[in-house]
Design a protein around this motif. Structure first.
Motif, PDB file in Angstrom:
ATOM      1  N   LEU A 329       0.842  -1.204   0.000  1.00 54.50           N
ATOM      2  CA  LEU A 329       0.000   0.000   0.000  1.00 54.50           C
ATOM      3  C   LEU A 329       0.873   1.249   0.000  1.00 54.50           C
ATOM      4  O   LEU A 329       0.578   2.235  -0.667  1.00 54.50           O
ATOM      5  N   MET A 330       1.964   1.191   0.773  1.00 49.43           N
ATOM      6  CA  MET A 330       2.910   2.303   0.838  1.00 49.43           C
ATOM      7  C   MET A 330       3.417   2.638  -0.555  1.00 49.43           C
ATOM      8  O   MET A 330       3.477   3.793  -0.959  1.00 49.43           O
ATOM      9  N   LEU A 334       2.831   6.119  -2.574  1.00 51.25           N
ATOM     10  CA  LEU A 334       3.956   7.001  -2.870  1.00 51.25           C
ATOM     11  C   LEU A 334       4.242   7.138  -4.362  1.00 51.25           C
ATOM     12  O   LEU A 334       4.840   8.116  -4.782  1.00 51.25           O
ATOM     13  N   SER A 335       3.816   6.138  -5.138  1.00 54.04           N
ATOM     14  CA  SER A 335       4.187   6.133  -6.547  1.00 54.04           C
ATOM     15  C   SER A 335       3.723   7.399  -7.301  1.00 54.04           C
ATOM     16  O   SER A 335       4.525   8.022  -7.993  1.00 54.04           O
ATOM     17  N   GLY A 339       6.017  10.449  -8.876  1.00 55.31           N
ATOM     18  CA  GLY A 339       5.867  10.947 -10.243  1.00 55.31           C
ATOM     19  C   GLY A 339       5.782  12.463 -10.255  1.00 55.31           C
ATOM     20  O   GLY A 339       6.448  13.129 -11.059  1.00 55.31           O
ATOM     21  N   TYR A 340       5.012  13.001  -9.334  1.00 53.60           N
ATOM     22  CA  TYR A 340       4.874  14.457  -9.238  1.00 53.60           C
ATOM     23  C   TYR A 340       6.234  15.096  -8.949  1.00 53.60           C
ATOM     24  O   TYR A 340       6.615  16.105  -9.556  1.00 53.60           O
ATOM     25  N   MET A 385       9.786  -0.605   0.439  1.00 53.87           N
ATOM     26  CA  MET A 385       8.839  -0.352  -0.637  1.00 53.87           C
ATOM     27  C   MET A 385       8.714   1.143  -0.905  1.00 53.87           C
ATOM     28  O   MET A 385       8.513   1.554  -2.046  1.00 53.87           O
ATOM     29  N   ALA A 386       8.840   1.962   0.157  1.00 61.66           N
ATOM     30  CA  ALA A 386       8.830   3.410  -0.048  1.00 61.66           C
ATOM     31  C   ALA A 386       9.993   3.778  -0.951  1.00 61.66           C
ATOM     32  O   ALA A 386       9.850   4.535  -1.912  1.00 61.66           O
ATOM     33  N   GLY A 387      11.157   3.214  -0.663  1.00 58.83           N
ATOM     34  CA  GLY A 387      12.334   3.490  -1.480  1.00 58.83           C
ATOM     35  C   GLY A 387      12.128   3.042  -2.912  1.00 58.83           C
ATOM     36  O   GLY A 387      12.490   3.757  -3.863  1.00 58.83           O
TER      37      GLY A 387
END
Lengths: 503, 222
Positions: A329-330, A334-335, A339-340, A385-387
Motif C-alpha cells: 500500500l505504501m 507514494l508512486s 511521479g509528481y 517499498m517506499a524506497g
C-alpha cells in the motif's frame, strides 16, 4: 490541456476516463501474475498433480508474458490503441472463463487459460506505459508513470494476499457468497474485466499513431525463442540448480545465442522489430539497468520473505500476505507522489534517496531470527517499498524522457523486456543462493532419529542462514544500484533532438 | 515509539530533500539520514540481540501426582525423544482427581531433568528465563514489538522423593506382565506380600511406598 487532446480521428478524448479504464483493466490483468502462488497447494489436490507440475502455472505465465513484451513494440505501432486494449481484455476474459470452468481432470486446460492471461498481461504492461505517456504531456510525464507504477507495483504485491484471503474461508459480500476455493480467484476478477471491456468500447480512443509495418516473422520467432529460452532456464534454476545442463545451461545458452543473432539482425533492419539502438543513449542504458536492479530488489524479497514467514514462523499464507500488505500500500500511495516530484526535480535526487532507503531497509533482514517481531518486518518492508516507489517510476520516466517521441513504444518494449528478464534471473539467483546455503547446512537425516530436537534446531538454523544469504545478496544488488545512481543526469532530462521535430 | 521516530526522520529527510532550498535541504537531509540509520540500527539490535532487554528468571513449583493408578507410591512416566535419549516426553497428573494424565513434550526452548529429593511429595519445578525490558524508556521505545516477556529458555525439573519411581512407558508395560502371578505358588506369595504391605501402609505409608518402589526396581532390574 485536456480539452486540446484529440484522438487519431480528431475527436476529443476524456483523458481521466481513459486513464482510469486503462489502470483498472491492467490492474486486474496483472493481479493474475502472482495470485496463484498461495493457491498452488489447493490446486495440487484439486488436479492431483505434484508440486513441480503445479509450478508450471507460474512458469508458463512468466514465459508467455516475457515473450509478449518485446512483441509489444510491433503491436503498438501496428494495431490501433483501442483495438489492442480491447483484444487484450477479451483474451484475458476468455482465459479467465476457461480457468473458472476447467474440469479438474484437464490440467492442460488450466495451463492454456494461464497462457491466455499472460498474453493479455504482456500486452497491457507496455501499452499502459505508452498510452499514459501519450495522454499526459511531457511536463507531467512523471505523474502519468506514477499512476502506472501504482498498478505494476501494487498488483503483484496484492495478488497473494487477495487469494490468501479468498482461500481462507467462505466470504459473504453484498449478499453474495464467495466460496473459499481457487475458482473464486478467477471468478472475482471476471466481472471487473467485463465491465471495463464494455465501457472501453465507448471511452477508449486510438491515441497512438499507427504505421503499416509488416511483421518480420524471423524477428518474431527469434525473440520468442530467445527470450522464452532464457526465461525458461531461469525458472528451472530453483528446481534443478545452475549446474543442470539440460534444464538450465542449455536453454540459457541457446537463448543467448538466439538473442545475439536477433540483436545483430535488428541492427541491420531498416525498420527494426525491436529497436535496440535506444541503448546508444547512455542515460537510457543506465536508467534501464537501474530499473532492472530495482525490480530484482523488489520481486526477489517479495518472494523470499513469504517463504520465511510461512516456513520459519508458521504463518498462514493470508497472514504472511497481510504482514507485507502495508508495504504494498505504501508503494501504491507514494508512486504518484514520486511521479509528481519527478516532474519537479528529475530523477537523480529521488533515486539516490530511494535506493538508500531500500538499502537501509534490506540490511536488517540479514539479522532475521526465528522470533523477530512481525511488526518490525512490516516496518522494514514498508521502508524498502517506499524506497522502491521513489526509484522505479522516476527512473522509467527518465528513460522515456531521453527518447524522441517516436521511440517511446520501442523504448518501452526494450525497457520492459530487460526488466522482466532481469527480474526472472534475479529471482533465480536469490532463490538458488537460499536453497544452496540451506542444503549446505542441512543436518544428516540420521540425526532426525537420534535426536529430533537437535535436528529441528539445525534445520531451523539452516533455513535462517539461507534467508540471510539471499537477503545479503539482495542488499548487494541495491548497493550496486545506489552507486550507479550517481551517474544519472542532474535535473529533468529531455530528448536531445527536439529541434528537428519542431522544424 | 521507535516506529514513530523512524517515520518522523524519514519524513524529515524526504521533505528536506524534495521541498526545501539549497542550504536547508542539506541540514535536514543529513539529520534525517542519521536519524533513519540510528532508528533502523536500534530496531535491528532489538530484533536480533534483544537490545534494551535483560533476562529475568522466574521459578514456579507445583505438586504432581502419579501418572498411573498406583497406590502408596508414585510413578512418573517418560519416553525418550529420539535414540540419543537427551530429552524425554514426561507423563504425570497435574491434580490428584485428574482422569487423564498430562503429557509434556519438549521443544526447542525447553530442557528437562530429574532430581531425587527427601520427603514424600513429588514436585515439578519450572525455571523460566524471559526477556524483559531493562527500564521504562526502552519499554516505551519497543513495546509495539510485543516481545516483552518473551521466553528465552525453560528448565523443567521433576523432583521425585524415595516413594516415587520414574519409568519409561516400555518399562511400565513390562512391569505389568512381570508382576502378574502365573502359578499358584506365585499367587500365594503375592497375596502374602500384599498383606504385609497393607499392614505396613497402616503404620508407615511412606515406608510402604518406598518398599514397593524397591520391589519394582528389583523386578525390572533398574
Amino acid at each position: 490541456m485536456s480539452s486540446e487532446l484529440k484522438d487519431m480521428n480528431g475527436k476529443p478524448i476524456n483523458k481521466i476516463a481513459m486513464m482510469a479504464l486503462l489502470l483498472i483493466g491492467s490492474f486486474v490483468i496483472i493481479l493474475m501474475q502472482t495470485s496463484l502462488g498461495t493457491a498452488l497447494p489447493s490446486l495440487m489436490t484439486a488436479f492431483n498433480v505434484d508440486s513441480a507440475g503445479v509450478q508450471w502455472l507460474t512458469t508458463i505465465f512468466l514465459m508467455v508474458n516475457g515473450i509478449m513484451v518485446p512483441v509489444s513494440a510491433f503491436l503498438n505501432t501496428r494495431v490501433p490503441t483501442k483495438y489492442l486494449y480491447l483484444s487484450a481484455l477479451l483474451i484475458y476474459i476468455i482465459g479467465t472463463v476457461i480457468a473458472v470452468v476447467t474440469p479438474t481432470n484437464a490440467f492442460w486446460l488450466l495451463m492454456v487459460a494461464r497462457a491466455l492471461q499472460a498474453v493479455a498481461a504482456g500486452i497491457v504492461m507496455p501499452l499502459m506505459q505508452v498510452v499514459a505517456l501519450a495522454l499526459f504531456g511531457e511536463e507531467s510525464r512523471g505523474k502519468a508513470l506514477g499512476m502506472v507504477g501504482l498498478v505494476i507495483g501494487m498488483a503483484p504485491a496484492l495478488g497473494p494476499t487477495l487469494s490468501g484471503w479468498i482461500l481462507d474461508q467462505d466470504h459473504t459480500f453484498l449478499g453474495l457468497t464467495i466460496a473459499g476455493n481457487w475458482r473464486s480467484i478467477f471468478m472475482l476478477v471476471l466481472p471487473i474485466a467485463i465491465v471495463v471491456l464494455l465501457i472501453s468500447f465507448i471511452y477508449f480512443k486510438n491515441i497512438l499513431p499507427t504505421r503499416d509495418v509488416k511483421l518480420n516473422v524471423r524477428s518474431l520467432i527469434e525473440s520468442t525463442f530467445g527470450f522464452g529460452l532464457i526465461l525458461f532456464g531461469s525458472a528451472m534454476v530453483s528446481d534443478h540448480g545452475w549446474m543442470s545442463f539440460t534444464w538450465v545451461i542449455l536453454p540459457m545458452l541457446l537463448g543467448l545465442l538466439v538473442i545475439a543473432e536477433f540483436a545483430w539482425h535488428q541492427s541491420r533492419m531498416k525498420v527494426p522489430f525491436l529497436d535496440l539502438s535506444v541503448f546508444k543513449n547512455r542515460q537510457f542504458t543506465i536508467t534501464t539497468i537501474l530499473v532492472s536492479l530495482t525490480f530484482i530488489a523488489m520481486i526477489g524479497v517479495e518472494m523470499v520473505l513469504p517463504i520465511y514467514m510461512q516456513r520459519v514462523r508458521g504463518l498462514s499464507p493470508l497472514n504472511s500476505g497481510l504482514t507485507l500488505l502495508p508495504g504494498a500500500l505504501m508503494m501504491g500511495a507514494l508512486s504518484p507522489l514520486a511521479g509528481y516530484l519527478y516532474d519537479k526535480h528529475g530523477a537523480r535526487r529521488l533515486v539516490i534517496f530511494g535506493f538508500s532507503l531500500v538499502f537501509i531497509g534490506t540490511v536488517p533482514f540479514y539479522k532475521l531470527t526465528e522470533t523477530t517481531p512481525t511488526i518490525f518486518i512490516t516496518t522494514l518492508y514498508m521502508l524498502r517499498m517506499a524506497g522502491i516507489a521513489l526509484t522505479m517510476m522516476p527512473l522509467t520516466s527518465s528513460a522515456m524522457g531521453v527518447l524522441r517521441q517516436n521511440q517511446v513504444a520501442q523504448g518501452t518494449a526494450v525497457n520492459n523486456t530487460i526488466r522482466q528478464v532481469a527480474a526472472s534471473l534475479g529471482t533465480a539467483v536469490l532463490s538458488s543462493i537460499m536453497q544452496s546455503v540451506i542444503n549446505d547446512h542441512t543436518p544428516t537425516s540420521s540425526l532426525k532419529i537420534k535426536d529430533p530436537l537437535e535436528y529441528a534446531q539445525q534445520m531451523l538454523n539452516a533455513g535462517l542462514s539461507g534467508f540471510h544469504a539471499s537477503f545479503l545478496c539482495a542488499a548487494g544488488f541495491v548497493l550496486v544500484a545506489f552507486i550507479l545512481a550517481f551517474f544519472l543526469h542532474k535535473g529533468k532530462v529531455t530528448a536531445a533532438e527536439p529541434e528537428e521535430e519542431k522544424a | 515509539m521507535i516506529l514513530l521516530i523512524l517515520f518522523l526522520f524519514v519524513a524529515l529527510a524526504f521533505i528536506s530533500l524534495m521541498f526545501l532550498d539549497k542550504q536547508t535541504y542539506v541540514i535536514g537531509g543529513v539529520i534525517g539520514f542519521i536519524g533513519i540509520i540510528l532508528s533502523v540500527g536500534l530496531i535491528t539490535a532489538n530484533m536480533a540481540n534483544h537490545f534494551g532487554m535483560e533476562t529475568k528468571v522466574t521459578t514456579h513449583k507445583s505438586m504432581m501426582y502419579s501418572a498411573t493408578n498406583s497406590k502408596g507410591y508414585g510413578v512418573l512416566l517418560y519416553q525418550p525423544v529420539g535414540t540419543s535419549g537427551k530429552e524425554n516426553v514426561y507423563i504425570y497428573r497435574k491434580h490428584e482427581q485428574d482422569q487423564k494424565p498430562t503429557i509434556v513434550k519438549p521443544d526447542l526452548t525447553m530442557t528437562t531433568n530429574r532430581q531425587e529429593i527427601a520427603g514424600n511429595q513429588a514436585y515439578r519445578v519450572i525455571k523460566d528465563t524471559r526477556y524483559v525490558y531493562k527500564n521504562d524508556f526502552w519499554k516505551l521505545m519497543f513495546s509495539i514489538a510485543g516481545n516483552d516477556g518473551e521466553l528465552k529458555k525453560r528448565q523443567v525439573t521433576y523432583q521425585l522423593p524415595q516413594n516415587w519411581i520414574a519409568l519409561t512407558t516400555q518399562q511400565a508395560k513390562n512391569l505389568q506382565a512381570k508382576m502378574t502371578p502365573k502359578t499358584d505358588e506365585e499367587k500365594a506369595a503375592v497375596a502374602q506380600q500384599q498383606e504385609a504391605l497393607a499392614e505396613l501402609a497402616q503404620n508407615d505409608p511412606d515406608q510402604a511406598g518406598i518398599k514397593q518402589v524397591q520391589q519394582i526396581k528389583a523386578t525390572l532390574n533398574i
